[in-house]
Write a protein that holds these residues in place. Structure first.
Motif, PDB file in Angstrom:
ATOM      1  N   GLU A  94       0.831  -1.203   0.000  1.00  0.00           N
ATOM      2  CA  GLU A  94       0.000   0.000   0.000  1.00  0.00           C
ATOM      3  C   GLU A  94       0.868   1.256   0.000  1.00  0.00           C
ATOM      4  O   GLU A  94       0.567   2.230  -0.693  1.00  0.00           O
ATOM      5  N   THR A  95       1.950   1.223   0.774  1.00  0.00           N
ATOM      6  CA  THR A  95       2.861   2.377   0.798  1.00  0.00           C
ATOM      7  C   THR A  95       3.481   2.592  -0.568  1.00  0.00           C
ATOM      8  O   THR A  95       3.572   3.729  -1.066  1.00  0.00           O
ATOM      9  N   LEU A  96       3.917   1.516  -1.204  1.00  0.00           N
ATOM     10  CA  LEU A  96       4.492   1.613  -2.540  1.00  0.00           C
ATOM     11  C   LEU A  96       3.464   2.134  -3.535  1.00  0.00           C
ATOM     12  O   LEU A  96       3.781   2.964  -4.400  1.00  0.00           O
ATOM     13  N   ALA A  97       2.227   1.679  -3.414  1.00  0.00           N
ATOM     14  CA  ALA A  97       1.175   2.135  -4.319  1.00  0.00           C
ATOM     15  C   ALA A  97       0.927   3.630  -4.177  1.00  0.00           C
ATOM     16  O   ALA A  97       0.763   4.343  -5.176  1.00  0.00           O
ATOM     17  N   ILE A  98       0.905   4.111  -2.936  1.00  0.00           N
ATOM     18  CA  ILE A  98       0.681   5.541  -2.709  1.00  0.00           C
ATOM     19  C   ILE A  98       1.792   6.360  -3.360  1.00  0.00           C
ATOM     20  O   ILE A  98       1.541   7.369  -4.027  1.00  0.00           O
ATOM     21  N   ILE A  99       3.032   5.922  -3.170  1.00  0.00           N
ATOM     22  CA  ILE A  99       4.156   6.653  -3.759  1.00  0.00           C
ATOM     23  C   ILE A  99       4.070   6.631  -5.277  1.00  0.00           C
ATOM     24  O   ILE A  99       4.282   7.645  -5.950  1.00  0.00           O
ATOM     25  N   ALA A 100       3.729   5.461  -5.841  1.00  0.00           N
ATOM     26  CA  ALA A 100       3.682   5.328  -7.301  1.00  0.00           C
ATOM     27  C   ALA A 100       2.620   6.216  -7.928  1.00  0.00           C
ATOM     28  O   ALA A 100       2.848   6.835  -8.970  1.00  0.00           O
ATOM     29  N   TYR A 101       1.447   6.287  -7.290  1.00  0.00           N
ATOM     30  CA  TYR A 101       0.327   7.020  -7.893  1.00  0.00           C
ATOM     31  C   TYR A 101       0.216   8.473  -7.442  1.00  0.00           C
ATOM     32  O   TYR A 101      -0.428   9.269  -8.102  1.00  0.00           O
ATOM     33  N   ARG A 102       0.814   8.822  -6.303  1.00  0.00           N
ATOM     34  CA  ARG A 102       0.661  10.182  -5.783  1.00  0.00           C
ATOM     35  C   ARG A 102       1.977  10.946  -5.692  1.00  0.00           C
ATOM     36  O   ARG A 102       2.032  12.021  -5.100  1.00  0.00           O
ATOM     37  N   GLN A 103       3.043  10.426  -6.230  1.00  0.00           N
ATOM     38  CA  GLN A 103       4.361  11.037  -6.091  1.00  0.00           C
ATOM     39  C   GLN A 103       4.424  12.433  -6.720  1.00  0.00           C
ATOM     40  O   GLN A 103       3.702  12.687  -7.696  1.00  0.00           O
ATOM     41  N   PRO A 104       5.270  13.301  -6.126  1.00  0.00           N
ATOM     42  CA  PRO A 104       6.072  13.072  -4.918  1.00  0.00           C
ATOM     43  C   PRO A 104       5.231  13.263  -3.664  1.00  0.00           C
ATOM     44  O   PRO A 104       4.382  14.161  -3.611  1.00  0.00           O
ATOM     45  N   VAL A 105       5.455  12.418  -2.658  1.00  0.00           N
ATOM     46  CA  VAL A 105       4.681  12.480  -1.428  1.00  0.00           C
ATOM     47  C   VAL A 105       5.614  12.398  -0.226  1.00  0.00           C
ATOM     48  O   VAL A 105       6.697  11.823  -0.307  1.00  0.00           O
ATOM     49  N   THR A 106       5.176  12.978   0.876  1.00  0.00           N
ATOM     50  CA  THR A 106       5.926  12.887   2.123  1.00  0.00           C
ATOM     51  C   THR A 106       5.382  11.721   2.948  1.00  0.00           C
ATOM     52  O   THR A 106       4.314  11.166   2.645  1.00  0.00           O
ATOM     53  N   MET A 111       1.480   9.973   3.115  1.00  0.00           N
ATOM     54  CA  MET A 111       1.182   8.539   3.076  1.00  0.00           C
ATOM     55  C   MET A 111       0.350   8.122   4.289  1.00  0.00           C
ATOM     56  O   MET A 111      -0.598   7.339   4.167  1.00  0.00           O
ATOM     57  N   GLU A 112       0.708   8.656   5.436  1.00  0.00           N
ATOM     58  CA  GLU A 112      -0.010   8.299   6.666  1.00  0.00           C
ATOM     59  C   GLU A 112      -1.434   8.852   6.636  1.00  0.00           C
ATOM     60  O   GLU A 112      -2.370   8.200   7.122  1.00  0.00           O
ATOM     61  N   ASP A 113      -1.627  10.030   6.045  1.00  0.00           N
ATOM     62  CA  ASP A 113      -2.972  10.598   5.922  1.00  0.00           C
ATOM     63  C   ASP A 113      -3.841   9.721   5.030  1.00  0.00           C
ATOM     64  O   ASP A 113      -5.034   9.520   5.290  1.00  0.00           O
ATOM     65  N   ILE A 114      -3.259   9.187   3.946  1.00  0.00           N
ATOM     66  CA  ILE A 114      -4.017   8.362   3.010  1.00  0.00           C
ATOM     67  C   ILE A 114      -4.321   6.989   3.603  1.00  0.00           C
ATOM     68  O   ILE A 114      -5.445   6.487   3.528  1.00  0.00           O
ATOM     69  N   ARG A 115      -3.302   6.371   4.233  1.00  0.00           N
ATOM     70  CA  ARG A 115      -3.495   5.031   4.788  1.00  0.00           C
ATOM     71  C   ARG A 115      -4.277   5.056   6.091  1.00  0.00           C
ATOM     72  O   ARG A 115      -4.934   4.087   6.451  1.00  0.00           O
ATOM     73  N   GLY A 116      -4.182   6.160   6.836  1.00  0.00           N
ATOM     74  CA  GLY A 116      -4.896   6.248   8.092  1.00  0.00           C
ATOM     75  C   GLY A 116      -4.181   5.610   9.255  1.00  0.00           C
ATOM     76  O   GLY A 116      -4.752   5.475  10.342  1.00  0.00           O
ATOM     77  N   VAL A 117      -2.947   5.181   9.063  1.00  0.00           N
ATOM     78  CA  VAL A 117      -2.143   4.592  10.136  1.00  0.00           C
ATOM     79  C   VAL A 117      -0.723   5.110  10.026  1.00  0.00           C
ATOM     80  O   VAL A 117      -0.300   5.607   8.982  1.00  0.00           O
TER      81      VAL A 117
END
Length: 247
Positions: free
Chosen positions: A93-105, A109-115
């Motif tokens: 999930e972390t890799l997916a967030i970076i791939a689709y929302r990059q660049p991200v801090t 990532m924590e805001d999107i995943r909720g943890v």
């Protein structure tokens, strides 16, 4: 040098190469006598000549390479029956967030995943060569900005981020990442010609994360739950929740 001989030289160099080769590197084979357009034409002809074989010539982010076709994986896996541990849900999930929302801090990532994201997850992805820090956001604390690398695209057999599976935004909460199936995508990693084992062979055995509130809500709406592994653990940075380091 005629066309047939030129293609033989290209074919030999690409089969023997341990890494993808760029057009600049391939032009060295001919002392720069062949223009890039000519090289592309010859490479295109080579692609057609290898049609129907178990190995194909493909362009990826770092250049051109020969790799096995996806339908050959079933047979190649028999040479290495011991499967490496899969990436955890939290890592994918972390890799997916970076791939689709990059660049991200990390905060994004924590805001999107909720943890909370364990720092070892990011280190694991960096050690794998899939993500890297490309800068810092000009805000309080100047948090690092993460993005994917060319190695990430190479391992997925892609030449650009545009070739990632499209997100179906309608009806899907971003926080649940319900439309991202990186486990299936990771299973499609190609095996390079001349190399043994799985192209994702060093996947780390990391404990799965507990579901966030958003994920639980998504599952309640009818989305099938992911297969549970024994003794799940949180992937937060809080003490008492160890995460294994990459193998």
């Amino acid at each position: 040098m005629n066309t047939t001989d030129a293609k033989r030289v290209l074919e030999t160099a690409l089969i023997c190469a341990a890494q993808p080769m760029t057009l600049r590197e391939l032009s060295v084979l001919f002392d720069g006598e062949l223009a890039n357009d000519t090289l592309k034409t010859l490479l295109g002809e080579l692609q057609l000549e290898w049609t129907g074989r178990g190995v194909e010539l493909v362009p990826v982010a770092s250049g051109w390479r020969f790799q096995s076709r996806p339908e050959m994986r079933h047979y190649l896996d028999r040479l290495h029956p011991e499967k490496p541990p899969r990436y955890s849900r939290a890592t994918l999930e972390t890799l997916a967030i970076i791939a689709y929302r990059q660049p991200v801090t990390r905060g994004d990532m924590e805001d999107i995943r909720g943890v909370t994201i364990n720092s070892l997850i990011l280190k694991q992805l960096e050690d794998r060569g899939w993500v890297e820090v490309i800068g810092h956001r000009e805000t309080v604390g100047r948090p690092a900005l993460f993005a994917t690398t060319r190695q990430f695209l190479d391992d997925l057999g892609l030449s650009s981020l545009d070739q990632l599976p499209p997100l179906e935004a309608s009806g899907v909460q971003e926080s649940s990442l319900g439309s991202l199936d990186f486990e299936s995508l990771a299973a499609q990693l190609p095996v390079e010609a001349g190399e043994g084992g799985d192209a994702a062979g060093d996947a780390a055995a990391e404990p799965p994360a507990e579901r966030s509130a958003d994920e639980t809500a998504t599952l309640a709406e009818g989305e099938p739950p992911a297969a549970e592994e024994p003794a799940p653990e949180d992937d937060s940075d809080e003490p008492g929740h160890p995460t294994q380091t990459p193998a």
